[in-house]
Design a protein around this motif. Structure first.
Motif, mmCIF file in Angstrom:
data_model
loop_
_atom_site.group_PDB
_atom_site.id
_atom_site.type_symbol
_atom_site.label_atom_id
_atom_site.label_comp_id
_atom_site.label_asym_id
_atom_site.label_seq_id
_atom_site.Cartn_x
_atom_site.Cartn_y
_atom_site.Cartn_z
ATOM 1 N N ASN A 100 0.656 -1.759 0.205
ATOM 2 C CA ASN A 100 -0.026 0.202 0.028
ATOM 3 C C ASN A 100 0.614 1.344 0.192
ATOM 4 O O ASN A 100 0.907 2.002 0.859
ATOM 5 N N PRO A 101 2.095 1.715 -1.003
ATOM 6 C CA PRO A 101 2.696 2.270 -1.231
ATOM 7 C C PRO A 101 2.320 3.866 -0.890
ATOM 8 O O PRO A 101 2.311 4.934 -0.502
ATOM 9 N N VAL A 140 4.191 13.143 -19.939
ATOM 10 C CA VAL A 140 5.291 13.365 -21.028
ATOM 11 C C VAL A 140 6.046 12.312 -20.416
ATOM 12 O O VAL A 140 7.473 12.170 -21.368
ATOM 13 N N ALA A 141 6.631 11.806 -19.241
ATOM 14 C CA ALA A 141 7.302 11.143 -17.996
ATOM 15 C C ALA A 141 7.444 10.908 -16.930
ATOM 16 O O ALA A 141 6.593 11.793 -16.489
ATOM 17 N N ASN A 142 7.372 9.462 -16.267
ATOM 18 C CA ASN A 142 7.110 9.405 -14.810
ATOM 19 C C ASN A 142 8.549 10.116 -14.289
ATOM 20 O O ASN A 142 10.072 9.822 -14.916
ATOM 21 N N PHE A 143 8.558 9.983 -12.729
ATOM 22 C CA PHE A 143 9.836 10.451 -12.396
ATOM 23 C C PHE A 143 10.308 10.053 -10.945
ATOM 24 O O PHE A 143 8.493 10.291 -9.865
ATOM 25 N N ILE A 144 11.325 8.959 -10.513
ATOM 26 C CA ILE A 144 11.288 8.877 -8.244
ATOM 27 C C ILE A 144 12.065 10.015 -8.243
ATOM 28 O O ILE A 144 13.214 9.652 -8.138
ATOM 29 N N LYS A 163 3.688 -0.744 -8.777
ATOM 30 C CA LYS A 163 5.364 -1.242 -7.835
ATOM 31 C C LYS A 163 6.345 0.138 -8.030
ATOM 32 O O LYS A 163 7.657 -0.172 -7.677
ATOM 33 N N ILE A 164 6.168 1.462 -8.762
ATOM 34 C CA ILE A 164 6.687 2.712 -9.149
ATOM 35 C C ILE A 164 6.479 3.607 -7.335
ATOM 36 O O ILE A 164 7.460 4.091 -7.361
ATOM 37 N N ASP A 170 10.376 4.192 -1.071
ATOM 38 C CA ASP A 170 11.603 3.934 -0.885
ATOM 39 C C ASP A 170 12.750 4.437 -1.371
ATOM 40 O O ASP A 170 14.225 4.202 -0.425
ATOM 41 N N ALA A 171 12.762 5.713 -1.941
ATOM 42 C CA ALA A 171 13.712 6.175 -2.431
ATOM 43 C C ALA A 171 13.582 8.181 -1.786
ATOM 44 O O ALA A 171 14.328 8.332 -1.905
ATOM 45 N N GLY A 172 12.519 7.355 -0.405
ATOM 46 C CA GLY A 172 12.622 8.534 0.282
ATOM 47 C C GLY A 172 11.355 10.065 -0.204
ATOM 48 O O GLY A 172 11.407 11.182 0.367
ATOM 49 N N CYS A 173 10.655 10.208 -1.415
ATOM 50 C CA CYS A 173 9.956 10.979 -1.267
ATOM 51 C C CYS A 173 8.616 10.813 -0.518
ATOM 52 O O CYS A 173 7.709 9.984 0.141
#
Length: 486
Positions: A100-101, A140-144, A163-164, A170-173
């Motif tokens: 459940n992100p 246009v684009a996705n960003f992590i 998944k993203i 996990d990347a701190g967003c």
């Protein structure tokens, strides 16, 4: 590996037939991806019913099946999970599978016909500029964070989304901003996601090839707001008559924005030119390199969402003033001999009208506007004559050309567009199917100070012809022609 018994915690299960201890490590809804270790979810799509491929998925080695009804053939040692709506279940299962992100992010969805990409992208840029790591899903684009991922759909499928989002967490967003298309809402791609807020931009003529009627299109958009929780905010544009329709019976905290009337978030254009505009937002002035009333609305939505997310007014305005235009959205290119080209993604009658009106508010006496525009193949045909009509009424000259013809004959598309041009106005119109030649002709027709609008493709760097994507970028073509004429 996750036991299929957990699925009952994530979505409503009508029947679980087989061993609940069987485990899986990946979710798929395309039988071609069904291999050992996968859970295959049979989804009834627009063109294909996944239930017809259950046997193929089993032969390929999948561990378990989620479906709406059991197949006629009996399969031993393969568990079946029967659900009411497998498309909805796919989203809920994907969300549960990835922990459940969306509940760990401040997730804001942007929906409407026009402005989704601009608003979602600017929110992403604004929050990163304020020091918050953020994620983005856009056309246009996705960003992590700062990592760019390719974008194939306005709103990805549920498995990719979750998944993203897990990677974002996990990347701190802390924040995530996403475009929410009417297709995604209708197809339950966002099922299982928990939103902190939703933004409505506007609703105009588009996607009727899919939704069939405008009423169905409205209902698809409204469904997004119907599912917002009481802990979320719903920010709607009341300059559009459908704004308040979207939030009828909405449980979320309703906020409004407008450039025409009283609202929670209000803007007024004080000064406008090709270099930018001076805005008054909630009694504070701010300079921005964006221009046009539609961009004032977009910036107001960004401001309103940031305030609704608890950010301070002064900090939001400061960050707002530092933002720059999104690729292919009212992007200006100047030639050495004083011609201005505007590249914009406008591919609906209303978006085209907004861009043309904005240019006409700025252009001076004696400056001509030459519009180059086409319409996409294999898409809503009813908007073609409307796009041509809008272009002709607002421009000095119009060159009708191809966009992404896909499987259609480009000239046939142009002929459909010509139906919207009154006979008395046809003297203003030229048709050139080759898009590069059309842009070149527009440049050749210009004198110093004139303006060219190249509409429809914006950020796209390809042209799709007969199922094949060829490299084509309006901005590159314009720059190349400008350099040739120096």
């Amino acid at each position: 590996m996750v036991n299929i018994g957990h699925i009952q915690e994530w979505t409503k299960v009508k029947e679980l037939k087989g061993n609940s201890e069987v485990a899986f490590n990946e979710i798929v809804f395309d039988s071609r991806q069904a291999v050992e270790g996968t859970l295959f979810v049979a989804v009834k799509g627009v063109h294909v019913d996944g239930h017809n491929y259950i046997s193929k998925a089993i032969v390929s080695g999948c561990n378990a099946i989620v479906c709406e009804h059991l197949p006629e053939e009996e399969y031993e040692n393969i568990p079946f999970i029967v659900v009411e709506d497998s498309a909805k279940a796919l989203g809920e299962i994907a969300s549960g599978f990835y922990g459940n992100p969306s509940e760990e992010l401040e997730l804001v969805g942007v929906t409407g016909t026009n402005g989704k990409t601009t608003i979602a992208t600017l929110l992403y840029e604004l929050f990163r500029g304020m020091g918050f790591e953020s994620g983005l899903f856009s056309t246009v684009a996705n960003f992590i964070g700062a990592e760019k991922l390719p974008s194939t759909h306005t709103t990805p499928d549920p498995v990719a989304l979750n998944k993203i989002m897990r990677q974002m967490v996990d990347a701190g967003c802390r924040y995530c901003f996403m475009e929410v298309s009417s297709h995604a809402i209708d197809q339950q791609r966002i099922a299982g996601l928990k939103y902190k807020g939703g933004i409505f931009t506007n609703l105009t003529h588009d996607h009727l090839d899919y939704h069939k009627t405008f009423d169905a299109y409205i209902k698809a958009k409204k469904k997004f707001f119907d599912h917002l929780s009481k802990n979320a905010f719903a920010l709607v544009n009341t300059d559009d008559k459908n704004g308040l329709v979207m939030v009828q019976n909405c449980k979320a905290d309703i906020k409004t924005y407008s450039v025409r009337s009283m609202a929670d978030f209000k803007a007024k254009i004080i000064e406008s030119m090709f270099e930018g505009m001076q805005l008054m937002i909630n009694n504070s002035e701010v300079w921005t390199p964006f221009i046009g009333r539609f961009n004032a609305q977009n910036l107001l939505a960004v401001y309103g969402a940031a305030i609704s997310l608890g950010q301070p007014h002064d900090e939001v305005l400061l960050s707002l003033s530092r933002l720059h235009s999104v690729d292919g959205r009212f992007q200006t290119i100047r030639s050495a001999n004083g011609i201005t080209a505007v590249v914009d993604y406008a591919h609906t009658p209303d978006a085209l009208k907004n861009v043309i009106e904005t240019i006409n508010q700025i252009r001076q006496f004696g400056q001509e506007l030459i519009t180059v525009v086409g319409a996409g193949g294999d898409r809503d045909k009813t908007k073609r004559p409307e796009m041509a009509k809008v272009s002709v009424l607002g421009s000095t000259r119009v060159i009708l050309t191809s966009d992404n013809p896909r499987s259609e004959n480009p000239q046939a598309i142009i002929d459909d567009m010509m139906e919207g041009v009154e006979f008395k106005n046809r003297i203003k119109v030229v048709s050139i199917a080759d898009r590069k030649e059309a842009i070149k002709t527009a440049v050749m027709l210009c004198k110093r100070g004139d303006i060219i609008l190249v509409a429809g493709k914006g950020h796209e760097d390809y042209q799709e012809i007969n199922g094949v994507k060829h490299h084509f970028d309006d901005r590159e073509v314009i720059k190349e022609i400008f350099e040739m004429l120096q």
